[in-house]
Design a protein around this motif. Structure first.
Motif, mmCIF file in Angstrom:
data_model
loop_
_atom_site.group_PDB
_atom_site.id
_atom_site.type_symbol
_atom_site.label_atom_id
_atom_site.label_comp_id
_atom_site.label_asym_id
_atom_site.label_seq_id
_atom_site.Cartn_x
_atom_site.Cartn_y
_atom_site.Cartn_z
ATOM 1 N N VAL A 167 0.716 -1.117 -0.226
ATOM 2 C CA VAL A 167 0.084 0.104 -0.060
ATOM 3 C C VAL A 167 0.855 1.124 -0.160
ATOM 4 N N ASP A 168 0.496 2.122 -0.780
ATOM 5 C CA ASP A 168 1.213 3.400 -0.757
ATOM 6 C C ASP A 168 0.095 4.663 -0.894
ATOM 7 N N ILE A 169 -0.060 5.212 0.406
ATOM 8 C CA ILE A 169 -1.280 6.251 0.470
ATOM 9 C C ILE A 169 -0.812 7.438 -0.014
ATOM 10 N N THR A 170 0.226 7.666 -0.691
ATOM 11 C CA THR A 170 0.691 8.777 -1.467
ATOM 12 C C THR A 170 0.401 8.684 -2.940
ATOM 13 N N ILE B 179 -6.906 12.072 0.790
ATOM 14 C CA ILE B 179 -6.617 11.660 1.957
ATOM 15 C C ILE B 179 -6.553 12.744 2.957
ATOM 16 N N ARG B 180 -6.222 12.536 4.070
ATOM 17 C CA ARG B 180 -6.120 13.508 5.443
ATOM 18 C C ARG B 180 -4.795 14.207 5.557
ATOM 19 N N LEU B 181 -4.753 15.350 5.362
ATOM 20 C CA LEU B 181 -3.403 16.107 5.749
ATOM 21 C C LEU B 181 -3.395 16.454 7.023
ATOM 22 N N ILE B 182 -1.991 16.219 7.684
ATOM 23 C CA ILE B 182 -2.039 16.364 8.958
ATOM 24 C C ILE B 182 -0.997 17.592 9.224
ATOM 25 N N ASP B 183 0.108 17.576 8.645
ATOM 26 C CA ASP B 183 0.869 18.675 8.601
ATOM 27 C C ASP B 183 1.587 19.041 7.258
ATOM 28 N N ALA B 184 2.104 20.274 7.180
ATOM 29 C CA ALA B 184 2.656 20.959 6.038
ATOM 30 C C ALA B 184 3.894 21.879 6.488
ATOM 31 N N VAL C 189 -5.106 2.673 10.316
ATOM 32 C CA VAL C 189 -4.782 4.094 9.586
ATOM 33 C C VAL C 189 -3.295 4.291 9.553
ATOM 34 N N LEU C 190 -3.071 4.477 8.279
ATOM 35 C CA LEU C 190 -1.618 4.515 8.112
ATOM 36 C C LEU C 190 -0.963 5.807 7.818
ATOM 37 N N LYS D 89 -4.271 7.941 5.959
ATOM 38 C CA LYS D 89 -5.433 7.231 5.126
ATOM 39 C C LYS D 89 -5.754 5.786 5.770
ATOM 40 N N GLU D 90 -6.935 5.560 5.789
ATOM 41 C CA GLU D 90 -7.437 4.397 6.387
ATOM 42 C C GLU D 90 -7.225 3.208 5.182
#
Length: 509
Positions: A41-44, A93-98, A125-126, A118-119
């Protein structure tokens, strides 16, 4: 890469084997270790790791698609938001920090470090951290392109005034800067008798022309020139010209009105002094204090011209002043209104160049009785000895022509007033060098008019000159000299020029 889970954790002693590699791991919904999850899996996926930003070197703005150009400083919130908008798959996907990763400022590379979640695999959750590299390419924005290619224009507004000095133009320049009606102007071009304002759109030029007609008395003519024609699509490409002519009368001019116009204005005297130019021409009869206002339409129906300009005035010295009572004004005034800002007085004068050599005094009646006292210097126009070629003046009878018409009082030396002036004005850019002695002299006269007339400067933005305030000067000898208070001044402006070269330190010709 980290592995997170929202399930209730089992006891710490229980472990399971990874279903792929057989490694003992803590139980999780995927039943796989982090290494195996990374291989599957690659969530990106779907998020580009490289992107391109377009930057205009002339105005230092970035392109925000589709066609907006914005100003962003390096490592600013605006630039970070622009970088995130360039990533198409980021919404899935869900952005946490940038945040930014430091790069060499001249490398034309911007790196942004992102933390996303991302789930995966039914509840697991990864979380993953990766870096996106942006390449900054240079591209000239449309505003700078039109500014560089000066032939790219659709409409031009030609402003003209056939006078020897440019007081009205300086006043008009300040009104344009205050209301910012020149923001859509591509560039300015100075001419012998005025300025040319070039625009990309016909509507912008028309709005600018309507503003000029609202603030100064003028008339306009519109014309168009066919540039190209496509017979297949039946389309035409025109260039439009709006010619605006301002009335050839300036502040402190002595004029001779036509007899028919003078009678229509309440039977005012034909010899008048222009005290102010706004949307109308403000005139005052120096012998009766009767005032009149003439708009552009009235002027062009019965035009008249100036008998003298500021350069033809002669300096006189006041020997004696005698005020005229209010009861005596009605005996020789017309039917029009009288000025409440001036005081009628009889004044006896001597030319400053002949002071002490002649004993005969020149008598005249003036509207400057409220500011004149014996010993003052005043500028006036010598009608008795002047050679005037004016059809309306030639029809006047000799008993109705005064010997001297006083225009304005002289307050000290010009150089001394310039040194002690603690304020400044914003200017506009032109493509012609107008730093000549005559233009500088006219601009100095305009600054003095602003100091002497509070009503004249109420529509002008005046800024504090910090350089003059820093100089320690003795103001004890400035009593009686008109000055502008600090309460009337605005904070010092930033002399930065934007993309189109509109707001900045400049000149007008």
């Amino acid at each position: 890469m980290e592995f997170l889970t929202g399930q209730v954790e089992p006891s710490k002693g229980n472990k399971i084997l990874c279903c792929q590699c057989g490694t003992a791991i803590e139980p999780n919904p995927a039943n796989m270790c982090i290494a195996c999850i990374r291989t599957h899996v690659d969530i990106t996926e779907g998020i580009p790791k490289q992107a391109t930003l377009y930057f205009c070197k002339s105005c230092e703005r970035y392109l925000q698609p589709p066609a907006q150009w914005i100003v962003c400083a390096l490592e600013s919130r605006e630039l970070l938001a622009l970088c995130l908008k360039k990533l198409k798959g980021l919404s899935k996907i869900r952005l946490i920090d940038a945040g930014f990763v430091w790069t060499e400022p001249h490398s034309r590379r911007i790196k942004v470090k992102l933390t996303v979640q991302k789930e995966v695999f039914g509840g697991a959750v990864l979380q993953q951290v990766f870096v996106v590299e942006y390449t900054v390419n240079t591209q000239m924005c449309p505003d700078c392109h039109r500014n560089e290619a000066k032939d790219y224009w659709r409409a031009v507004v030609q402003v003209r005034q056939k006078t020897e000095h440019k007081k009205t133009f300086f006043y008009l320049e300040q009104l344009i800067l205050k209301h910012k009606v020149h923001q859509n102007c591509l560039y300015l071009k100075a001419s012998h008798e005025g300025l040319d304002f070039f625009f990309d759109k016909r509507d912008d030029a028309r709005k600018f022309m309507e503003f000029l007609q609202a603030v100064v008395p003028s008339r306009s003519i519109t014309s168009q020139h066919l540039v190209s024609h496509d017979p297949q699509n039946n389309t035409f490409n025109y260039k439009y010209t709006f010619s605006v002519e301002i009335v050839p009368i300036c502040k402190d001019d002595v004029v001779c009105l036509p007899l028919s116009l003078a009678r229509s204005l309440g039977n005012i005297g034909q010899i008048c002094v222009c005290v102010q130019i706004t949307s109308t021409v403000h005139l005052v009869d120096p012998t009766t204090l009767q005032v009149a206002e003439i708009n552009g339409q009235t002027y062009w129906r019965t035009p008249f011209y100036s008998l003298s300009s500021l350069k033809q005035l002669i300096e006189y010295t006041v020997m004696d002043v005698e005020m005229i009572m209010d009861a005596d004004k009605k005996t020789f005034a017309g039917q029009g209104p009288l000025s409440t800002k001036h005081v009628l007085a009889d004044v006896w004068l001597v030319r400053s160049s002949e002071l002490g050599t002649v004993s005969d005094h020149i008598h005249c009646r003036t509207h400057l009785g409220h500011i004149l006292k014996p010993g003052d210097a005043v500028l006036g126009f010598d009608l008795a000895n002047a050679n005037i070629n004016n059809p309306h003046f030639e029809k006047l009878k000799n008993d109705r022509i005064p010997d001297v018409v006083l225009v304005k009082k002289v307050y000290g030396d010009k150089a001394r007033r310039t040194r002690k002036r603690k304020w400044k004005l914003q200017r506009m850019n032109t493509d012609m060098d107008t730093d000549t002695s005559s233009v500088n002299r006219d601009f100095t006269d305009f600054l003095e008019d602003l100091e002497e007339d509070p009503e004249y400067r109420k529509n002008v933005n005046i800024y504090v000159d910090r350089d003059k305030l820093a100089v320690d000067s003795d103001d004890m000898d400035d009593e009686g000299m008109p000055q502008i208070t600090l309460q009337e001044m605005l904070d010092d402006l930033s002399l930065a020029i934007d993309a189109t070269g509109n707001d900045g330190d400049a000149m007008i010709g």
